[in-house]
Design an enzyme around this catalytic site. Structure first.
Site, PDB file in Angstrom:
ATOM      1  N   ASP A  67       0.866  -1.185   0.000  1.00 36.60           N
ATOM      2  CA  ASP A  67       0.000   0.000   0.000  1.00 36.60           C
ATOM      3  C   ASP A  67       0.898   1.230   0.000  1.00 36.60           C
ATOM      4  O   ASP A  67       1.964   1.243   0.639  1.00 36.60           O
ATOM      5  CB  ASP A  67      -0.916   0.010   1.224  1.00 36.60           C
ATOM      6  CG  ASP A  67      -1.917   1.160   1.162  1.00 36.60           C
ATOM      7  OD1 ASP A  67      -2.971   0.986   0.521  1.00 36.60           O
ATOM      8  OD2 ASP A  67      -1.633   2.235   1.727  1.00 36.60           O
ATOM      9  N   GLU A  69       1.044   5.641   0.206  1.00 43.06           N
ATOM     10  CA  GLU A  69       0.436   6.956   0.425  1.00 43.06           C
ATOM     11  C   GLU A  69       1.168   7.934  -0.472  1.00 43.06           C
ATOM     12  O   GLU A  69       2.397   7.842  -0.636  1.00 43.06           O
ATOM     13  CB  GLU A  69       0.542   7.386   1.891  1.00 43.06           C
ATOM     14  CG  GLU A  69      -0.125   6.445   2.883  1.00 43.06           C
ATOM     15  CD  GLU A  69      -1.611   6.270   2.631  1.00 43.06           C
ATOM     16  OE1 GLU A  69      -2.242   7.209   2.094  1.00 43.06           O
ATOM     17  OE2 GLU A  69      -2.147   5.192   2.964  1.00 43.06           O
ATOM     18  N   HIS A 212      -5.412   4.819   6.593  1.00 39.20           N
ATOM     19  CA  HIS A 212      -4.785   5.675   5.594  1.00 39.20           C
ATOM     20  C   HIS A 212      -3.307   5.888   5.872  1.00 39.20           C
ATOM     21  O   HIS A 212      -2.725   6.883   5.441  1.00 39.20           O
ATOM     22  CB  HIS A 212      -5.507   7.028   5.491  1.00 39.20           C
ATOM     23  CG  HIS A 212      -6.846   6.927   4.840  1.00 39.20           C
ATOM     24  ND1 HIS A 212      -7.029   6.565   3.533  1.00 39.20           N
ATOM     25  CD2 HIS A 212      -8.091   7.133   5.363  1.00 39.20           C
ATOM     26  CE1 HIS A 212      -8.318   6.552   3.249  1.00 39.20           C
ATOM     27  NE2 HIS A 212      -8.985   6.881   4.345  1.00 39.20           N
ATOM     28  N   ASP A 217      -2.726  -0.082   6.330  1.00 36.34           N
ATOM     29  CA  ASP A 217      -3.624  -0.471   5.239  1.00 36.34           C
ATOM     30  C   ASP A 217      -3.168  -1.781   4.588  1.00 36.34           C
ATOM     31  O   ASP A 217      -3.999  -2.600   4.165  1.00 36.34           O
ATOM     32  CB  ASP A 217      -3.683   0.638   4.186  1.00 36.34           C
ATOM     33  CG  ASP A 217      -4.460   1.856   4.683  1.00 36.34           C
ATOM     34  OD1 ASP A 217      -4.833   1.867   5.870  1.00 36.34           O
ATOM     35  OD2 ASP A 217      -4.684   2.786   3.890  1.00 36.34           O
TER      36      ASP A 217
END
Length: 612
Positions: A67, A69, A212, A217
């Protein structure tokens, strides 16, 4: 020149049958004869692959759940602020990877509000070029049996690919699993209002809820993946390859007939789907009959014709084979014999096109469907009549052979056609060329079939250069296609003829569980077997040769087997690690044969003739 690009063991000009093989199987030329000598047991064996990819069980697949960001939604304008990844296999966590990343661009306020990642947090963090090597090493995506997993994978994979491209790092060839479309197929809207990560994590009661933040995540996606994999079990999906092909639930017919594969052995061989009357519907081969047959009854099997075939199938008949080559050959023979309607290659298996020089006073090039014992050279077989026509045009460009169909006798009087006026025929019909002069052209054409094709190559390439210099590229491409069709056929017929001329050949290749041995006679696979470790090679070889099929000589390039079977045998013999054990006769191709021009034969062209 050897008949094909074989290991050094295949290079002998002449060899006789060996008298007595010792403990291990290795061909060594000794005074022109094959000798079997011991092989060092410490040398790593050459392992034969299975007939088809049996698949990686999901329980043994390494899933790398990732994952990211980022500072935005587009990889070409935004940067990565955090990477989180979890590596799992068999339900166990093997490791985790997590780091903040300096994106090199400002973090928008709404991103900080969403993720909690501030500019101050990423300021001391490494840049992506410093993070990528560690992440790729951790993920190990190039390793077999590894898959990359993400929720909305195009987003995360898009950023990672862009980062690799920007810093000259190749993106690994890996399987990518997106849990979003997978969840849409397995979890209905009656169960969840949407398929967001948080919603799915709550539905599957995942202990790690998404926040998040990248690692949190990724951990949540691990729980969602495990929940989805549990649901896949009811659809018969148990390998990574089946998971990749999963599109929808299996049909009611697939579920109802799944038991047809239950009694099949986990062994290599051929399987035959049959209807209620015992007629063959489909024939296939596999390294694991049971596993391959079961795959037809899973959701990964979406081919319409196969599902139609399954509706008619009432039983699956297995034929266990000792070696992979035997299975491949048996499949070809069964398809040709039983013509199953759901095998594409069963349509007119014997309707191959050959090009020959006719046996008459003034021979001509003729397209025929079968090889006869008429003493004339044949070229082919061609996969289509169009390829045969192209090869004929290449030959006619090099040799002024007649193209009319008149049958000449001593009293025949025929007027010359327009080809004589164009200089493409020397008009033997009007006596402008004697029978002996014409015979020189036919002899040269026959030599191009079976020996040196250089006259054809020189004539056609000269025309290609002339047309290219005049910027007539489309016409040049036509001649290129003609030459390629001719050379491919010449290479094929010379290789087949060389193998067909051998009355007896025994070859061996080390496999994972012993030695594969095959007996080939006049191009036909006459016998094969798998010699287990520790077996007496002398006794095994004698028994195999004694029980092999008796095959006599015949006429033409494919006297006792179809061209497809002979080419299977040649591919097996070409495989590195294959050793000759016994060989009777000469195994050679012409020194200046068509193999010399293989590069030209491999010129790309579309079968339909359309230019790329």
């Amino acid at each position: 020149m050897p008949p094909h690009a074989a290991p050094a063991a295949h290079q002998g000009r002449r060899a006789g049958r060996s008298a007595r093989p010792p403990a291990e199987l290795l061909y060594e030329p000794s005074e022109g004869r094959p000798t079997l000598v011991p092989v060092d047991d410490q040398r790593p064996p050459a392992i034969q692959g299975t007939l088809d990819d049996l698949g990686t069980p999901l329980s043994q697949t390494t899933f790398v759940i990732v994952d990211l960001e980022t500072t935005g939604t587009r990889a070409d304008g935004a940067g990565i602020t955090e990477i989180g990844a979890v590596k799992v296999r068999g339900g166990e966590v093997l490791g985790e990877f997590g780091t903040l990343v300096d994106p090199g661009v400002p973090i928008p306020p709404f991103i900080t509000l969403l993720t909690g990642i501030t500019q101050a947090m990423v300021a001391p963090a490494p840049r992506i070029e410093a993070v990528l090597p560690g992440f790729l090493e951790f993920a190990g995506l190039d390793r077999p049996g590894t898959a990359l997993v993400a929720h909305n994978a195009p987003f995360d994979v898009g950023f990672l690919k862009a980062a690799c491209a920007a810093h000259d790092r190749p993106w690994p060839h890996t399987v990518v699993i997106d849990t979003v479309p997978l969840a849409r197929r397995l979890v209905t809207r009656d169960e969840v209002p949407n398929h967001k990560l948080g919603t799915l994590a709550g539905f599957f009661r995942v202990p790690d809820q998404p926040t998040h933040r990248a690692l949190d995540d990724a951990r949540a996606t691990v729980g969602v993946l495990h929940g989805l994999l549990e649901r896949l079990g009811s659809f018969g999906i148990d390998t990574l390859e089946e998971l990749r092909g999963f599109r929808a639930a299996p049909t009611a017919t697939q579920r109802r007939k799944r038991g047809l594969a239950d009694d099949l052995p986990n062994a290599p061989g051929v399987y035959v789907f049959e209807d209620a009357k015992g007629d063959a519907l489909y024939v296939g081969k596999s390294g694991d009959l049971r596993k391959r047959a079961k795959s037809y009854f899973t959701a990964s099997e979406t081919r319409g014709r196969v599902r139609e075939m399954l509706a008619l199938a009432e039983r699956i008949t297995p034929i266990v084979c000792g070696t992979g080559l035997e299975a491949e050959v048996r499949e070809l023979r069964l398809i040709a014999e039983r013509t199953p309607p759901y095998n594409r290659r069963s349509r007119n298996p014997d309707r191959k096109t050959w090009l020959k020089l006719t046996a008459e006073r003034f021979p001509r090039l003729s397209l025929v469907r079968a090889v006869r014992d008429d003493g004339v050279p044949y070229l082919g077989p061609f996969n289509s009549a169009r390829d045969a026509e192209l090869a004929r045009e290449a030959l006619l460009h090099a040799f002024p052979l007649r193209q009319c169909t008149h049958r000449f006798t001593a009293t025949t009087e025929v007027r010359a056609c327009v080809l004589a006026e164009l200089g493409r025929c020397n008009a033997p019909c009007e006596g402008r060329e004697t029978e002996a002069e014409y015979a020189a052209h036919t002899e040269a054409a026959g030599t191009a079939f079976t020996g040196d094709p250089s006259p054809v190559v020189r004539a056609v390439t000269a025309q290609i250069r002339t047309l290219s210099a005049a910027l007539r590229f489309e016409e040049a491409a036509v001649h290129r296609d003609r030459l390629a069709a001719f050379l491919k056929a010449a290479i094929r017929v010379q290789r087949l003829s060389a193998l067909a001329a051998l009355p007896h050949l025994v070859a061996a290749r080390r496999a994972a569980n012993g030695w594969e041995l095959c007996v080939v006679r006049h191009g036909r696979l006459a016998g094969s077997g798998l010699m287990a470790p520790g077996a007496d090679p002398h006794a095994y070889l004698r028994a195999l040769v004694a029980t092999a099929e008796t095959v006599g000589p015949g006429h033409g390039p494919t006297p006792r087997a179809r061209a497809e079977e002979m080419e299977c045998v040649l591919r097996w013999l070409d495989t590195p690690g294959t050793r000759l054990v016994e060989l009777d006769g000469d195994w050679t191709c012409p020194t200046n044969g068509a193999e010399k021009h293989r590069e030209m034969a491999d010129w790309q062209r579309e079968p339909s003739g359309a230019r790329k």
